[in-house]
Design a protein around this motif. Sequence first.
Motif, PDB file in Angstrom:
ATOM      1  N   ASN A  31       0.818  -1.221   0.000  1.00 35.01           N
ATOM      2  CA  ASN A  31       0.000   0.000   0.000  1.00 35.01           C
ATOM      3  C   ASN A  31       0.851   1.271   0.000  1.00 35.01           C
ATOM      4  OD1 ASN A  31      -2.819  -0.872   0.081  1.00 35.01           O
ATOM      5  ND2 ASN A  31      -2.179  -1.894   1.968  1.00 35.01           N
ATOM      6  N   VAL A  32       2.069   1.177  -0.468  1.00 36.71           N
ATOM      7  CA  VAL A  32       2.967   2.330  -0.434  1.00 36.71           C
ATOM      8  C   VAL A  32       2.451   3.500  -1.272  1.00 36.71           C
ATOM      9  CG1 VAL A  32       4.468   1.589  -2.328  1.00 36.71           C
ATOM     10  CG2 VAL A  32       5.400   3.004  -0.487  1.00 36.71           C
ATOM     11  N   ASP A  33       1.684   3.234  -2.321  1.00 36.17           N
ATOM     12  CA  ASP A  33       1.167   4.299  -3.176  1.00 36.17           C
ATOM     13  C   ASP A  33      -0.314   4.588  -2.960  1.00 36.17           C
ATOM     14  OD1 ASP A  33       3.590   4.786  -4.450  1.00 36.17           O
ATOM     15  OD2 ASP A  33       3.277   3.109  -5.833  1.00 36.17           O
ATOM     16  N   THR A  34      -0.927   3.980  -1.961  1.00 38.75           N
ATOM     17  CA  THR A  34      -2.345   4.196  -1.685  1.00 38.75           C
ATOM     18  C   THR A  34      -2.538   5.503  -0.930  1.00 38.75           C
ATOM     19  OG1 THR A  34      -2.664   1.806  -1.525  1.00 38.75           O
ATOM     20  CG2 THR A  34      -4.393   3.205  -0.610  1.00 38.75           C
ATOM     21  N   PRO A  35      -3.331   6.418  -1.466  1.00 35.51           N
ATOM     22  CA  PRO A  35      -3.541   7.694  -0.775  1.00 35.51           C
ATOM     23  C   PRO A  35      -4.202   7.492   0.599  1.00 35.51           C
ATOM     24  CG  PRO A  35      -4.317   7.817  -3.029  1.00 35.51           C
ATOM     25  CD  PRO A  35      -3.997   6.385  -2.762  1.00 35.51           C
ATOM     26  N   ASN A  36      -3.738   8.244   1.569  1.00 35.26           N
ATOM     27  CA  ASN A  36      -4.257   8.263   2.944  1.00 35.26           C
ATOM     28  C   ASN A  36      -4.140   6.923   3.674  1.00 35.26           C
ATOM     29  OD1 ASN A  36      -4.970  11.006   2.865  1.00 35.26           O
ATOM     30  ND2 ASN A  36      -6.832  10.469   1.741  1.00 35.26           N
ATOM     31  N   HIS A  87       2.971  13.407   0.196  1.00 31.81           N
ATOM     32  CA  HIS A  87       2.029  14.503   0.020  1.00 31.81           C
ATOM     33  C   HIS A  87       0.577  14.030  -0.069  1.00 31.81           C
ATOM     34  CE1 HIS A  87       2.830  13.014  -4.011  1.00 31.81           C
ATOM     35  NE2 HIS A  87       1.671  13.544  -4.370  1.00 31.81           N
ATOM     36  N   ASN A  88       0.366  12.730  -0.326  1.00 25.64           N
ATOM     37  CA  ASN A  88      -1.006  12.216  -0.449  1.00 25.64           C
ATOM     38  C   ASN A  88      -1.547  11.640   0.862  1.00 25.64           C
ATOM     39  OD1 ASN A  88       0.481   9.895  -0.289  1.00 25.64           O
ATOM     40  ND2 ASN A  88      -0.279   9.012  -2.201  1.00 25.64           N
ATOM     41  N   GLY A  89      -0.872  11.851   1.978  1.00 27.80           N
ATOM     42  CA  GLY A  89      -1.352  11.379   3.276  1.00 27.80           C
ATOM     43  C   GLY A  89      -0.906   9.982   3.632  1.00 27.80           C
ATOM     44  N   ASN A  90      -0.128   9.344   2.788  1.00 26.82           N
ATOM     45  CA  ASN A  90       0.366   7.997   3.034  1.00 26.82           C
ATOM     46  C   ASN A  90       1.533   8.056   4.015  1.00 26.82           C
ATOM     47  OD1 ASN A  90       1.902   5.536   2.696  1.00 26.82           O
ATOM     48  ND2 ASN A  90       0.590   5.130   0.937  1.00 26.82           N
ATOM     49  N   SER A  91       1.533   7.160   5.010  1.00 23.52           N
ATOM     50  CA  SER A  91       2.591   7.217   6.027  1.00 23.52           C
ATOM     51  C   SER A  91       3.556   6.037   5.961  1.00 23.52           C
ATOM     52  CB  SER A  91       1.964   7.275   7.425  1.00 23.52           C
ATOM     53  OG  SER A  91       1.291   6.075   7.709  1.00 23.52           O
ATOM     54  N   VAL A  92       3.651   5.369   4.809  1.00 23.75           N
ATOM     55  CA  VAL A  92       4.567   4.238   4.665  1.00 23.75           C
ATOM     56  C   VAL A  92       5.951   4.753   4.289  1.00 23.75           C
ATOM     57  CG1 VAL A  92       5.056   2.122   3.397  1.00 23.75           C
ATOM     58  CG2 VAL A  92       2.707   2.692   3.987  1.00 23.75           C
ATOM     59  N   ASP A  93       6.938   4.432   5.113  1.00 27.03           N
ATOM     60  CA  ASP A  93       8.331   4.752   4.829  1.00 27.03           C
ATOM     61  C   ASP A  93       8.978   3.479   4.286  1.00 27.03           C
ATOM     62  OD1 ASP A  93      10.933   5.615   4.736  1.00 27.03           O
ATOM     63  OD2 ASP A  93      11.160   5.848   6.903  1.00 27.03           O
TER      64      ASP A  93
END
Length: 130
Positions: A31-36, A87-93
Amino acid sequence: MKLFSNSFTNLERALDYSSLKQKVISQNISNVDTPNYKSKDVSFKEMLAHESGTGLKAYRTNQRHFDFNGSPSANGVYTRNNMQYNHNGNSVDMDKEMSDLATNQIYYNALTERISGKFQTLQSVIKGGR
């Protein structure tokens, strides 16, 4: 007379923890590219409390000490809050997830080698040391 010690049970629980951690890390990476999407993690403390049937209690002797009152779910998986990397709210590092993945893989391999050694010892005892 007890035939087996609790080591098999403890190793089984450790493998369960490692398996759950692997699933959570894989879910975060997928889910690295999933917004929020908010990344998740596994809490060993909560899993231990759930498995033992009693909660862990800690007493703070100083107000600057960490508080142990968390509310992750019963299976130990919780959402990491107060983190935002994209910038899209995703918090995966991705770097942290890959590091956690490698660490978990080493832990899993050590557990499987340990349980394999236990079974080899049992096999040796059954065969009479031959």
